[in-house]
Design a protein around this motif. Structure first.
Motif, mmCIF file in Angstrom:
data_model
loop_
_atom_site.group_PDB
_atom_site.id
_atom_site.type_symbol
_atom_site.label_atom_id
_atom_site.label_comp_id
_atom_site.label_asym_id
_atom_site.label_seq_id
_atom_site.Cartn_x
_atom_site.Cartn_y
_atom_site.Cartn_z
ATOM 1 N N THR A 30 0.834 -1.195 0.000
ATOM 2 C CA THR A 30 0.000 0.000 0.000
ATOM 3 C C THR A 30 0.871 1.249 0.000
ATOM 4 O O THR A 30 0.621 2.201 -0.738
ATOM 5 N N ASP B 216 -5.473 -0.803 -5.121
ATOM 6 C CA ASP B 216 -4.940 -1.328 -3.874
ATOM 7 C C ASP B 216 -5.936 -2.297 -3.277
ATOM 8 O O ASP B 216 -6.968 -1.890 -2.755
ATOM 9 N N GLU B 217 -5.642 -3.556 -3.340
ATOM 10 C CA GLU B 217 -6.535 -4.597 -2.843
ATOM 11 C C GLU B 217 -7.965 -4.346 -3.299
ATOM 12 O O GLU B 217 -8.857 -4.190 -2.478
HETATM 13 MG MG LIG Z 1 -2.369 -2.512 2.162
#
Ligand SMILES: [Mg+2]
Ligand SMILES: Nc1ncnc2c1ncn2[C@@H]1O[C@H](COP(=O)(O)OP(=O)(O)OP(=O)(O)O)[C@@H](O)[C@H]1O
Ligand SMILES: Nc1ncnc2c1ncn2[C@@H]1O[C@H](COP(=O)(O)OP(=O)(O)OP(=O)(O)O)[C@@H](O)[C@H]1O
Ligand SMILES: [Mg+2]
Lengths: 334, 369, 369, 348, 528
Positions: free
Chosen positions: C55, C197-198
């Protein structure tokens, strides 16, 4: 931990410094100076002016403040204009009374509020819960002085169960060691003094306790309710632990954390709340003294007492933070 | 017959929540399965399908008020000697249940951090269960706790006993929870998504640990997860839940090889597989669980099903035995059942083109917006 | 030419402590020297355990985190060196999709305003300068508004939502729909690169698959470039052309997606890969598992030498704990040169010269007494 | 009726037939069958009702409050109070200051006049109609509460908003600003509320304005802390990051994203502060700092004046006291239930 | 219940009296407040005193007193056989030692709040300290002519004498205690005076009064007295007496009702009747005060006599007296209570007549008069028991007459400031006499121009100086009568009432004779 404490104490300095400037400027700007309060009505303008001068009040504010600072560094908060005694002496003369009163109120609030809040949460939705919630709301909404008055009329005047004024019956001889009547009485085994002092604490203590009691009851209730829904309580139950173990170790221990904070904040506010209660019950503490000081424009007392109360408040909060971090390992880590 | 009675037989378990102003929510609706010693049974399904509620109902951990539990869950409590003592977990007294919990029945929860008391050292949380069920205290309890932590793979257990949950890593927390669960060698263990909050490498460790536990201690494990991959490696029998009901139950072989319920098929099609050739689009189920209809009106899955017919909307579909021919010609005992009036035959599954078939979705979407 | 080129990026978060004035007593080395480049139209997948700095890396590219060191070349400019106003403008071309679909949408904004915000901020849409000549200001404004509205509706439709959604608020949508809105928000600016991000880890499997399909579809239609960050190797592999594996702030292996799956070299990648569950009992039962011991070390105090050596089954006495391996192309083999590994012994491991030591994993697998 | 279409491009309606359909249905033409299915599905899902459009958190909170007896009680009390306050000149039968019956009351001889036909609540110690005074007093009391709350709200929000915004978005420099502002707030917090109010009141001189300002100032640090706390917690939410990623200017993020989302607790606090303000105003009046102007009776002043007669004419004190208690209770109930309704923990 | 709290002290229970505040100092010379003087009157005696229960000046420590023709030399014949608490004997030298000490005080003692009454009656000191700016001294000398004859000389006659000699501030202390005090200075730095120890801790000061000070408990604001057995007069009725402060008026009443105390002062008028009904002793003092409504003549409208008259007619003073003031009060016709010589029956009077008031206002061209009206909060004064009530009634009356009133209130300290500086056009104030002399009333107000009144009437001022400087008592009284008439013609304000302040005692107590000057001698009281 030590670092944390030192840090907090050092942070106190700018806070108090700022507060003192604020108070100083502010209080000196209060209309009507001590020359009007201290001299009789028939004093002449010249006499009043002379008094101002001899009290040093005609100096520029900055000069006054600097000399005040200079003295404060030496631990001297000045002298009361009203009584001409050192402010610090006055404070410690009256602090024990207020402290006893505040402790009594806090004890009442905690010993009644915690169990009540806990029971209310456990018996959520029942009459007990309703009564506890309703009662505490009522407690918050009733003006303290009115409650004090009602208590006094009922229990002192009409029923005569408790004394209506003072901290100790007049004429009762006691040995003064610490200034804390109950403590002294216990130390010297003057049981009559202890009983008398306690009797004097009941009504003002109750009146002063009303708000903390209400707040603690509600907070405990909410907190217990919240914790009872937490996963770890479910885990504890899943482990088949006894109900009491679950309730004490897992529910109460966590539920009390926010209450501890609340108690600290409330304890700080008790000293201020004492102004009203003390004046209703003629209780000779700092509250009534500060109030008298506002009336007579006793600047040194006002500045000094408010600074001292603020310091105490900050200290109490520090204590709360410390105890919080002792109770909550998550905070300890930081 | 005693030896063939399952350890736990859950029959028509149903849980309904009542909330003021909301009417009744049937979170679990007639779920039946059995658990055997040394075997792992899986409950799989999307979020909100009633997996956790099922497990909580078995553990007697549902809230006291506003819940109605139906059906039965009979557990064989002891088979020492000839006599078989059985009890219906849903009916026995609270007191008795407390005695069983932790000693006979144990549970591992999804979120290891919130499931541990943040202000009580790990050691206390482990020893308290030893104290409660095994009467141990003091040094022996501590020694046992150290041993337990070591067994679940926590390094330096002596030091960890004095630490607090936040000082442990996610994997270690879950291990600590497992240590508590196995402390009294329970005969039945429920693991509610024990690895969802963990990284894959840690997940692998935990799954391995559970697997060992089952094989070595002969514990029965009810494994709850939404990850079919986890189920594939661990479970013997699998129940696929949808909207509170089991829609398909089978041993893991047939279930993965020849899933018959469109929902199971959809779930399998949703998972990106490490070993599948790249570039192939996934074939997920449409919509989300919010799109269910009530079971009383028909198949709850119908609105998301690419496969449904008018029949599906004709009241609740029954749970039926899968017609044979769907793979291995197995005996009647190993039940492959599904709740579908219009199942996917194995042949069809293979043919993907058919699966990606007509839908009313497009039209619906326009109406709803 | 690469669209995005990251050179030796470092992001360190200071750890502050002090009595009166906070001093920096250390750093969390969240990202510690990562280099990678992404070609236009490509999908770059980044995997790694929780806390390894994925991240942080993604945010650093957008300068949402302070960059400690390194260069981020995008479109011929080094983002790390832009002043904040130019960076702000640059963000129109670099967009991000977040992990938590609900949390990343302002609950008080309706969808229309969420989507319009970016357009308005960057003044995108409306008549070009030439067209605008001779138009009154209000006219121009009207045209702009109309054009922006059109773009918003367009983006919404692309992600499969209708224009009716414009007036609604985030909490009225399901998880998958919210993530679609998040994607639309990025899409509406017509960016060159989208950092995801994810994007799916908070979603149910079926929804996850829907979103993954959508991302691929959009790439096909619009020729987008993605940087996909996820901890699920299967997901990453499914969508990516190139996969980078991160461990504790650094890149340990980078290769084309299929190549990585076929011949993982780095011990970490290997164990990661072996830990990913596959929804297929036969595969699961036969698969060899490399279990890692312990957890990710703290990025504030990373191990010396190879960051992975504390958990590595292939660890050697030499080099591993003293020298930090660089990310280097794999020698020999058919290596197209795109397969890069950060391991001193990559070739030996690949050739089987070095075998994993069993004992490390042993303790966990056979730890139960 | 799915809300989410599958993104599968091959999923075009009517591409192929449905396999495995039973014989009975085979006779119905495909498109009709499909239509029937759609109708039936729509029908089945119809009773689930729509989730409502354009509603926000507030609307949801309102829905929840409509079912809470606590909220309803509070709302009824507050509504009644506000109506009385607004229309008090129409409701009051007499002038609240007219001492028309002044020669019937002898406070020095302890002779008072209780409720009677013309004066429903009797007369006060100067022979004024108690009912009219109570009614008109409601207006003053409301005014005190509202203005004091606004003062606290306004300045508290500015301070807290500044600190919060700086802390979240201002980087290193911003944290310094936040630090300084917080020190000031700490200072105000450390000063006991009542003493603060007393000194303010003493500074400005006793008047209605004084009470309002004094009570309001005492509330400033509370509002400030609350807003700052909320802003910092909102500032760490992902949508703020998302806005930053969009390139939205920081000032705009603070004003249009963080601030509106942080107002919830502050608004709840305002409701509670209304109650506090009314009670604190009474306390200030008790300490002699209340409204000096008899033309505008105010409950706090009435109560403190009537304390003298508590033993001989308790009703003089009890009416305003009840007024204060009930009104404060109303606001508290409303505020508390609003807090509960907005609590994300209780929201699904 | 009579043995409550009787555990301590002697065998008899102490008599507990509640005052409104703590005393400021054990030495009354340093004080300006009534509470200290209440205490000091029990312990010290002055050369002259007022008759028990009245306002006539009678002998105190001096049995005889004489003034010289020009009124500057006063000769006192001391009482024989008077003993101080510490065993010293009272003689002329002892008295002069007191006066000499006072006259020779230096430093912070010369600050106006540490020697207020000295400066008021006797002017400055032997060596005036410029820092504190005391006035020119008026005291010249004190001589012990013989054992029991004291001769005090002042520089000029003033109507302040002989009343001044009766002020409690001038209580005579024993020579030994004076010696012990010697050298004890007012400490602290500039602006932060701390009173000397002798004034804070009992043991040093010794007077001749019926009680000795036993203990001063500052944290409880409590002072304990013991009977002085060597007292020359009738011995005190109580063996032990305690005076304790209860600042709040309601709290005092409730404490009495709850039997926590046995008496208190400053009884609210409203409480008088209920207390009497409940069996308490509530003797009423004679009237020795005046409450007035001042017209500040710097205000344009109030400079007009017709307006002032109109306002005088507008106020229903009788109602105030009937409903608010304690029973026994009466409407004042002049700035002078009728219990005091100099009261004139012939002053101009103003009937309550709202219509007349309106007419007069119209005549003067002020139909729509708008005016600010101030009142004090948080005080009760003996002459003004419920300021707000009185204010409310007057406001109502004024509004009846068509005047629009703008209400302003101040705390007492600020109130004095504001009214003194002439910032309040209309305000309520009054005065309780210190001693029996008319100058103590009208002289306080109308001896010269002041911003409090805005009166600028040379004729009045001259006349005042002339009358008050006249040592002949009879002429002086006649002069005061004329002055009173003159004042009421000028009408600088409206005298409202003279009202008797009450003091309350438990039913078990024989109260002392109550004094119009609120100078009760508690030695006269006893248990029933
Ligand atoms: Mg993360
Ligand atoms: N205490 C409760 N009151 C009302 N409804 C509940 C309660 N607990 C659960 N439910 C409902 O029951 C249904 C099933 O919930 P459950 O927690 O079993 O789902 P799950 O399958 O475990 O999902 P997840 O994968 O998200 O954990 C959900 O629709 C949920 O809303
Ligand atoms: N603002 C911050 N201040 C200090 N440390 C931080 C901050 N943000 C992240 N970190 C630390 O940096 C490391 C990397 O964090 P990051 O969020 O990038 O990991 P991640 O790979 O995205 O993990 P996850 O899979 O859990 O999202 C972590 O140890 C984290 O604690
Ligand atoms: Mg669950």
């Amino acid at each position: 931990m030590l670092r944390f404490i030192v840090r907090r104490l050092l942070q106190l300095i700018p806070t108090l410094g700022g507060l003192s400037i604020l108070l100083f400027v502010w209080l000196q700007r209060l209309p009507g100076g001590p020359e009007y309060a201290l001299l009789p009505d028939d004093a002449t303008a010249e006499q009043r002016a002379a008094l101002r001068r001899s009290l040093g009040l005609d100096e520029p504010l900055a000069v006054q403040y600097l000399s005040f600072l200079g003295r404060i560094v030496q631990g001297d908060l000045g002298t009361s204009l009203q009584t001409s005694r050192p402010v610090l002496d006055e404070f410690f003369l009256r602090f024990p009374a207020t402290f006893e009163l505040a402790v009594t109120a806090m004890l009442i609030a905690v010993t009644v509020g915690l169990p009540l809040g806990y029971l209310a949460a456990r018996k959520r939705g029942t009459v007990l819960d309703f009564a506890a919630v309703g009662g505490s709301l009522l407690g918050i909404c009733t003006p303290v002085f009115f409650l004090a008055f009602i208590l006094k009329v009922i229990f002192a005047e009409n029923l005569g169960w408790f004394p209506s004024a003072f901290r100790l019956s007049p004429g009762l001889s006691r040995t003064d060691i610490t200034g804390f009547v109950v403590l002294d009485g216990l130390m010297t085994r003057e049981w009559d003094v202890v009983a008398d002092a306690l009797a004097h604490l009941v009504l003002p203590g109750l009146a002063l306790a009303s708000i903390p009691l209400a707040v603690i009851t509600r907070m405990t209730r909410a907190s217990v309710l919240e914790v009872m829904g937490e996963d770890y309580v479910r885990t504890a139950n899943a482990k088949g632990l006894h109900r009491t173990t679950v309730r004490t170790r897992h529910v109460l221990r966590n539920a009390l954390l926010p209450v501890v904070t609340a108690v600290g904040l409330l304890a700080g506010s008790l000293f201020a709340g004492a102004v009203l209660t003390e004046s209703v019950f003629a209780f000779p503490g700092i509250g009534s003294f500060v109030y008298a000081a506002t009336q007579t424009r006793d600047y040194p007392v006002l500045t000094g007492f408010i600074l001292l109360i603020a310091t105490m408040y900050v200290f109490i909060n520090l204590l709360v933070d410390i105890s919080y971090s002792l109770l909550d390992p998550r905070v300890r880590a930081q | 017959m005693s030896s063939s009675t399952p350890l736990l037989a859950v029959d028509e378990l149903s849980v309904a929540f009542h909330r003021r102003g909301h009417g009744e929510t049937r979170a679990v609706d007639g779920v039946s399965f059995t658990l055997e010693e040394g075997k792992v049974t899986g409950l799989v399904g999307e979020s909100g399908c009633g997996k956790s509620v099922t497990s909580l109902a078995l553990m007697g951990l549902l809230p006291d008020r506003g819940v109605k539990v139906g059906g039965s869950a009979v557990m064989r409590l002891s088979d020492r000697g000839e006599e078989v003592v059985e009890a219906d977990l849903l009916r026995i007294s609270n007191r008795r249940m407390r005695d069983l919990r932790g000693s006979q029945l144990a549970m591992i929860f999804q979120d290891p951090l919130s499931s541990l008391n943040p202000v009580v050292p790990i050691g206390v949380q482990v020893t308290e269960i030893l104290k409660r069920h095994r009467g141990m205290r003091g040094t022996p309890a501590r020694k046992e706790a150290v041993d337990l932590l070591y067994r679940v793979g926590i390094p330096d257990p002596d030091r960890r006993l004095n630490e607090y949950p936040h000082q442990l890593s996610g994997g270690m927390r879950q291990r600590a929870l497992i240590a508590m669960a196995v402390a009294c060698k329970p005969r039945l263990m429920i693991a509610d998504e024990p690895t969802t909050a963990l990284d894959v490498t840690i997940q692998a460790q935990i799954l391995e640990l559970l697997k060992d536990l089952v094989t070595e201690e002969g514990t029965a494990l009810l494994m709850i997860t939404h990850d079919l991959g986890v189920v594939a490696g661990l479970c013997d029998d699998i129940n696929v839940l949808y909207a509170g009901r089991a829609v398909e139950t089978a041993e893991r072989g047939p279930l993965f090889a020849a899933p018959t319920h469109p929902y199971t098929v959809g779930l399998l099609g949703s998972i990106p597989r490490l070993d599948a050739p790249r570039g192939e689009p996934l074939t997920p189920v449409r919509g989300s669980v919010n799109d269910n209809i009530a079971w009383t009106d028909g198949c709850a899955f119908a609105p998301r099903c690419d496969h449904y017919t008018m029949e599906c909307l004709q009241g609740p579909p029954p749970l039926v035995q899968v017609a044979n021919g769907a793979g291995e010609g197995d005996d009647a005992g190993s039940a492959h059942v599904h709740r579908c009036v219009n199942p996917i035959s194995h042949a069809v599954v293979v043919d993907r083109a058919v699966l990606e078939s007509p839908a009313v979705a497009g039209d619906d979407e326009e109406e709803r917006g | 030419m690469s669209l995005l080129e990251i050179k030796d990026l470092k992001v360190h978060f200071p750890i502050k402590r002090g009595v009166i004035i906070d001093r920096t007593v250390g750093h969390v080395r969240a990202v510690d020297g990562v280099s990678l480049s992404i070609e236009p139209g490509q999908t770059y997948g980044l995997v790694g355990e929780s806390g390894c700095g994925k991240t942080t890396l993604g945010r650093a590219v957008l300068r949402l985190n302070q960059i400690t060191e390194g260069e981020v070349w995008f479109d011929g400019r080094d983002l790390a060196r832009l002043d904040s106003e130019s960076m702000r403008r640059e963000r129109a071309k670099l967009q991000m999709v977040f992990q938590d679909p609900l949390g990343s949408l302002n609950p008080r904004q309706n969808i229309g305003s969420i989507l319009l915000e970016g357009l308005q901020t960057h003044g995108i849409g409306g008549p070009s300068d030439e067209e605008a000549r001779g138009l009154s200001r209000s006219e121009r404004r009207r045209l702009t508004t109309e054009d922006q509205h059109r773009r918003v509706v367009d983006a919404l439709e692309r992600v499969g939502l209708s224009a009716k959604a414009l007036q609604r608020y985030p909490h009225e949508f399901s998880g998958g729909q919210r993530q679609r809105i998040g994607i639309a928000r990025a899409l509406v600016l017509e960016p060159d690169l989208i950092i995801c991000d994810e994007p799916v880890s908070a979603l149910d499997v079926s929804i996850q698959a829907q979103v993954l399909n959508l991302l691929e579809e959009l790439q096909g239609e619009l020729g987008l470039t993605y940087l996909v960050i996820a901890h699920d190797l299967a997901v990453v592999r499914h969508v990516s052309d190139v996969v980078g594996v991160m461990y504790l702030g650094s890149m340990v292996e980078e290769a084309a997606s299929d190549e990585l799956y076929e011949t993982p070299v780095h011990p970490y990648t290997r164990s990661l890969m072996s830990a990913v569950p596959v929804p297929d009992p036969t595969v699961e039962d036969t698969r060899e598992r490399i279990l890692l011991a312990g957890d990710l070390p703290s990025p504030a105090n990373p191990p010396t030498g190879c960051r992975f050596h504390t958990r590595c089954p292939w660890r050697q006495e030499e080099l591993c704990d003293t020298e930090r391996p660089e990310l280097r192309p794999l020698h020999g083999e058919e290596g197209s040169g795109t397969h890069r590994v950060a391991c001193h012994y990559a070739e030996q491991i690949l050739s089987g010269e070095i075998q994993p030591s069993e004992e490390r994993a042993e303790r966990i697998v056979h730890g139960m007494s | 009726m799915p809300t989410t279409p599958s993104s599968n491009p091959s999923e075009v309606p009517g591409a192929t037939g449905v396999p495995g359909v039973t014989g009975a249905e085979e006779k119905i033409p495909f498109h009709k069958r499909k239509a029937a299915k759609v109708d039936r599905l729509a029908e089945l899902m119809g009773d689930r009702g729509d989730d409502g459009h354009g509603s926000g958190i507030w609307r949801e909170a309102f829905q929840r409050m409509r079912r809470s007896p606590m909220a309803i009680t509070g709302a009824v009390i507050v509504a009644l109070f506000v109506v009385i306050a607004l229309f008090s000149p129409l409701i009051a039968p007499y002038s609240p200051t007219s001492q028309a019956w002044g020669n019937e009351v002898f406070p020095n001889r302890n002779e008072f006049v209780g409720p009677r036909a013309g004066n429903w609540l009797g007369l006060d110690h100067l022979g004024r109609d108690m009912f009219s005074r109570m009614v008109i007093g409601a207006r003053q009391t409301l005014l005190v509460g509202v203005v004091a709350t606004l003062v606290g709200f306004f300045f508290g929000a500015i301070l807290g908003g500044l600190a919060g915004a700086c802390s979240v978005l201002g980087g290193r420099w911003g944290r310094q600003v936040d630090n300084v502002v917080m020190r000031v707030i700490d200072m105000m917090l450390a000063m006991p509320t009542l003493l603060l109010a007393v000194t303010v009141a003493a500074l400005v001189g006793p008047s209605l304005t004084t009470v309002m300002i004094a009570v309001g100032i005492a509330q400033i640090p509370i509002f400030a802390r609350l807003l700052r706390g909320a802003m910092i917690s909102q500032g760490n939410r992902e949508y703020v990051l998302a806005a930053q990623a969009l390139g939205v200017r920081k000032r705009k993020i603070a004003l249009t994203h963080i601030l509106p989302n942080s107002m919830g607790p502050v608004i709840v606090q305002s409701t509670l502060t209304l109650a506090t303000a009314i009670i604190d105003a009474a306390a200030l009046s008790y300490l002699g700092l209340g409204n000096p102007d008899a033309n505008f009776p105010e409950w706090g002043t009435m109560l403190s004046e009537a304390q003298r007669f508590l033993s001989s004419a308790p009703s003089l004190a009890v009416y305003p006291a009840l007024g204060i208690i009930i009104t404060a209770l109303g606001f508290t109930l409303l505020g508390e239930s609003l807090r509960e309704a907005l609590d994300p923990k209780l929201r699904k | 219940e009579s043995d409550r709290g009787g555990a301590g002290g002697g065998d008899e229970q102490p008599f507990v009296f509640a005052s409104a505040g703590d005393i400021a100092s054990l030495d009354p010379f340093l004080a300006t407040d009534g509470e200290t003087f209440r205490y000091s009157r029990q312990v010290f005696e002055t050369l002259l005193e007022h008759e028990s229960g009245g306002s006539e000046i009678v002998g105190g420590l001096a049995e005889t007193w004489d003034q010289s023709e020009d009124g500057t030399v006063w000769t006192f014949g001391l009482r024989d056989g008077v003993e101080f608490h510490d065993g010293d004997e009272l003689n002329a030298e002892a008295v002069c030692a007191n006066f000499d000490r006072w006259f020779n005080l230096t430093g912070a003692y010369q600050s106006s709040n540490n020697s207020y009454y000295w400066q008021k009656i006797f002017g400055g000191f032997a060596e005036n300290d410029e820092d504190h700016a005391p006035p020119e001294p008026r005291f010249v000398s004190c001589d012990a002519e013989d054992e029991l004859t004291v001769v005090i000389e002042v520089s000029e006659y003033s109507s302040l004498y002989p009343g001044g000699f009766s002020l409690a501030a001038f209580g005579i202390m024993s020579p030994s205690s004076l010696e012990a005090m010697e050298g004890q200075e007012i400490g602290g730095e500039e602006g932060n005076p701390t009173l000397p120890e002798y004034s804070q801790v009992p043991g040093t000061v010794a007077g001749t009064g019926p009680f000795t000070v036993e203990e001063w408990n500052q944290d409880q604001s409590e002072i304990t007295f013991n009977r002085f057995d060597g007292y020359w007069g009738d011995p005190a009725g109580f063996e032990t007496m305690i005076i304790r402060a209860i600042p709040d008026e309601n709290a005092r009443r409730q404490a009495l009702e709850a039997n926590d105390i046995h008496g208190y002062d400053l009884v609210a008028p409203a409480d008088v009747a209920p207390l009497q009904d409940a069996g308490f002793e509530v003797p009423t003092r004679d009237v020795f005060n005046v409450l007035y409504l001042a017209y500040q003549q710097d205000h344009e409208a109030l400079a007009d006599l017709e307006v002032r008259e109109a306002l005088a007619h507008a106020v229903n003073r009788q109602r105030i007296v009937d409903t608010i003031l304690p029973e026994g009060g009466e409407v004042a016709t002049q700035f002078h209570p009728d219990t005091l010589d100099g009261w004139s029956p012939n002053v101009r009077e103003f009937e309550y007549d709202s219509e007349l008031a309106q007419e007069k206002l119209a005549d003067a061209g002020y139909e729509d008069l708008e005016i600010e009206f101030c009142y004090p909060t948080e005080v009760t004064r003996p002459y003004m028991p419920a300021p707000k009530d009185i204010f409310d009634v007057i406001t109502e009356d004024l509004q009846e007459a068509g005047v629009t009133v703008e209400a302003t209130s101040y705390e007492w300290a600020e109130y004095i400031n504001q009214t003194d500086s002439g910032n309040c056009p209309l305000y309520l104030l009054g005065w309780t006499g210190d001693y029996n002399d008319a100058y103590n009333f009208i002289g306080t107000w109308f001896a010269g121009p002041s911003s409090a009144w805005g009166v600028d009437d040379e004729e009045l001022f001259d006349k005042m100086a002339e009358v008050s400087g006249n040592p002949d008592e009879e002429e002086r009284v006649a002069g005061y009568q004329e002055l009173n008439e003159m004042v009421m013609d000028i009408l600088p304000g409206l005298p409202i009432s003279s009202s008797p302040p009450s003091i309350a005692f438990s039913g078990d107590v024989n109260p002392p004779n109550v004094s119009p000057l609120t100078q009760e001698n508690f030695a006269e009281a006893s248990w029933k």
